[in-house]
Design an enzyme around this catalytic site. Structure first.
Site, short mmCIF file in Angstrom:
data_model
loop_
_atom_site.label_atom_id
_atom_site.label_comp_id
_atom_site.label_asym_id
_atom_site.label_seq_id
_atom_site.Cartn_x
_atom_site.Cartn_y
_atom_site.Cartn_z
N ASP A 155 0.08 8.81 -6.93
CA ASP A 155 0.78 7.52 -7.04
C ASP A 155 1.96 7.71 -7.99
O ASP A 155 1.79 7.81 -9.21
CB ASP A 155 -0.16 6.44 -7.60
CG ASP A 155 -1.25 6.04 -6.60
OD1 ASP A 155 -1.62 6.89 -5.75
OD2 ASP A 155 -1.76 4.91 -6.68
N LYS A 218 3.51 0.80 -2.92
CA LYS A 218 2.56 0.11 -3.80
C LYS A 218 3.34 -0.86 -4.69
O LYS A 218 4.44 -0.55 -5.14
CB LYS A 218 1.82 1.17 -4.62
CG LYS A 218 0.87 0.67 -5.69
CD LYS A 218 0.16 1.86 -6.35
CE LYS A 218 -0.54 1.46 -7.64
NZ LYS A 218 -1.19 2.60 -8.30
N LYS A 254 -0.25 -0.85 -0.67
CA LYS A 254 -1.24 -0.97 -1.76
C LYS A 254 -0.79 -1.98 -2.79
O LYS A 254 0.10 -1.69 -3.59
CB LYS A 254 -1.48 0.40 -2.40
CG LYS A 254 -2.46 0.36 -3.58
CD LYS A 254 -2.71 1.75 -4.17
CE LYS A 254 -3.53 1.70 -5.45
NZ LYS A 254 -3.80 3.04 -6.01
#
Length: 318
Positions: A155, A218, A254
Site C-alpha cells: 500500500d 485506496k 479500498k
C-alpha cells in the site's frame, strides 16, 4: 488476486478535461446511505462477506511481534467457530482478505502465518507512510525491503504535493517506479483524499494512479483528519468504472480509515454493488482497511445467533 494492472500511457488531455459535479456526488452519496439495509440471516451473510474483504490492520507505534502474531491468528479465524457453525459457515474457510502491517513487521506476520499453515497475504504500507515526504530513493527502497521480507501486497502513498500542484506527469512517473519496485506484488495506491482539496483532484489522482499501473486505489492512510467518506468513494469508483470502460481492466477499491461499525460495512458493500456491480464484491477487487471493524461485526453475528450482545471480553481480540 486479479491479473496485475499493466497501466497505460499518461493521457494528460483527458485529465485536464475532468470536472466533477459536487452536488450530484453529494446527492448520490445521500441516496446510498438512506437505503434499507438487509436484516436477520441476510444481514449475517452480508457481514461475513464484509469480513472476507477486510485487510486486518495494525499500524501503531507500539506494534510488537506478539501483537502482530495475535492479529494474524485473528485474521485466520476472524469469527468464533461456534458462531460460524450456527450459521452453517464453519466449513467455508472464512478468513479476512489479508493482514496489513508496517514494513518492519512484515517478517513477523509472514512467520506467524507460515507457522499456522495459512496462505493469507501480507500487505505492507510503504513509501514514507503516512505523509510520503521522504526522498524518492528511500521510498523505493522501503517497497523493495517489504517485498523481500514477503509482502505480496504493497500500500503506497502518493506525494500529495504533486497532486495539489497539478504535476500529474511527475506523479505518474513516481507511481510507475513504485510499480516496478513492487515486482509481482500487488500495488494499492493511497490517495489521502482528506488532503487533496477537491473532488476534481480526487478524480484526476485516481485516473493517474490507475494509468501508472495501480491494482487498487485506496482512499486514505487513516492518519488524515478526513478519511473514507461516501462522496469521495463515489468519485473514486466512477473513475474506476471509466478506466474499465476505456481499457477493459478492473482496478480494485479500498476505503480505509474510520470504518468502525458493522452498519457502515453494509453501506460500503451496497455502494460497491450499485456503482461497480457484483464482479467487484470480492476480496480480489474490494477491500476494507480496518482495525476495529471486525470486533463490531463479530458482535453483530453473535447477536444474530444468540439474541444477545457479547461483552467485548467474550470475543477474541485482533
Amino acid at each position: 488476486m486479479s491479473a496485475r494492472n499493466p497501466g497505460t500511457k499518461l493521457d494528460l488531455e483527458r485529465i485536464s478535461k475532468v470536472r466533477v459535479n459536487t452536488q450530484a456526488v453529494l446527492k448520490r452519496a445521500q441516496h446510498i446511505q438512506g437505503q434499507k439495509m438487509p436484516k436477520n440471516q441476510w444481514q449475517a451473510a452480508w457481514l461475513l462477506k464484509a469480513v472476507a474483504c477486510i485487510d486486518l490492520t495494525t499500524l501503531a507505534g507500539d506494534d510488537t511481534p506478539s501483537n502482530v502474531h495475535r492479529l494474524c491468528l485473528k485474521a485466520i479465524q476472524p469469527v468464533r467457530c461456534d458462531l460460524l457453525r450456527a450459521v452453517d459457515m464453519h466449513d467455508k474457510g472464512v478468513t479476512t482478505a489479508a493482514v496489513c502491517v508496517y514494513p518492519s513487521r512484515v517478517a513477523d506476520a509472514v512467520k506467524s502465518l507460515k507457522a499456522a499453515n495459512s496462505s493469507l497475504p501480507v500487505a505492507s504500507v510503504a513509501t514514507g507512510f503516512p505523509a510520503g515526504q521522504t526522498p524518492l530513493e528511500t521510498r523505493l527502497q522501503e517497497v523493495r525491503l517489504a517485498v523481500a521480507d514477503g509482502a505480496t501486497e504493497i500500500d503506497i502513498v502518493i506525494n500529495r504535493t504533486l497532486a495539489l500542484s497539478g504535476q500529474w506527469e511527475a506523479m505518474y512517473d513516481e507511481i510507475r517506479q513504485f510499480r516496478q519496485a513492487c515486482g509481482d506484488s500487488h500495488m494499492k495506491t493511497i490517495l489521502a483524499i482528506g488532503e487533496l482539496g477537491t473532488f476534481t483532484n480526487v478524480y484526476k489522482a485516481s485516473l493517474v494512479a490507475m494509468m501508472a499501473g495501480s491494482d487498487f486505489i485506496k482512499t486514505s492512510t487513516g492518519k488524515e483528519s478526513v478519511n473514507a467518506t461516501y462522496p469521495v468513494a463515489i468519485v473514486m469508483v466512477r473513475a474506476i468504472r471509466d478506466y474499465f470502460l476505456c481499457t477493459g481492466h478492473k482496478v480494485g477499491f479500498k476505503p480505509a480509515g474510520g470504518i468502525r461499525t458493522a452498519q457502515e460495512s453494509l453501506v460500503w458493500l451496497a455502494l460497491i454493488k450499485e456503482e461497480l456491480g457484483n464482479d467487484w464484491l470480492c476480496p480480489v477487487l474490494f477491500r476494507l482497511g480496518a482495525s476495529s471493524l471486525l470486533a463490531d461485526i463479530e458482535r453483530q453475528i453473535y447477536h444474530h445467533v444468540t439474541g444477545q450482545y457479547a461483552a467485548y471480553h467474550e470475543l477474541p481480540m485482533a
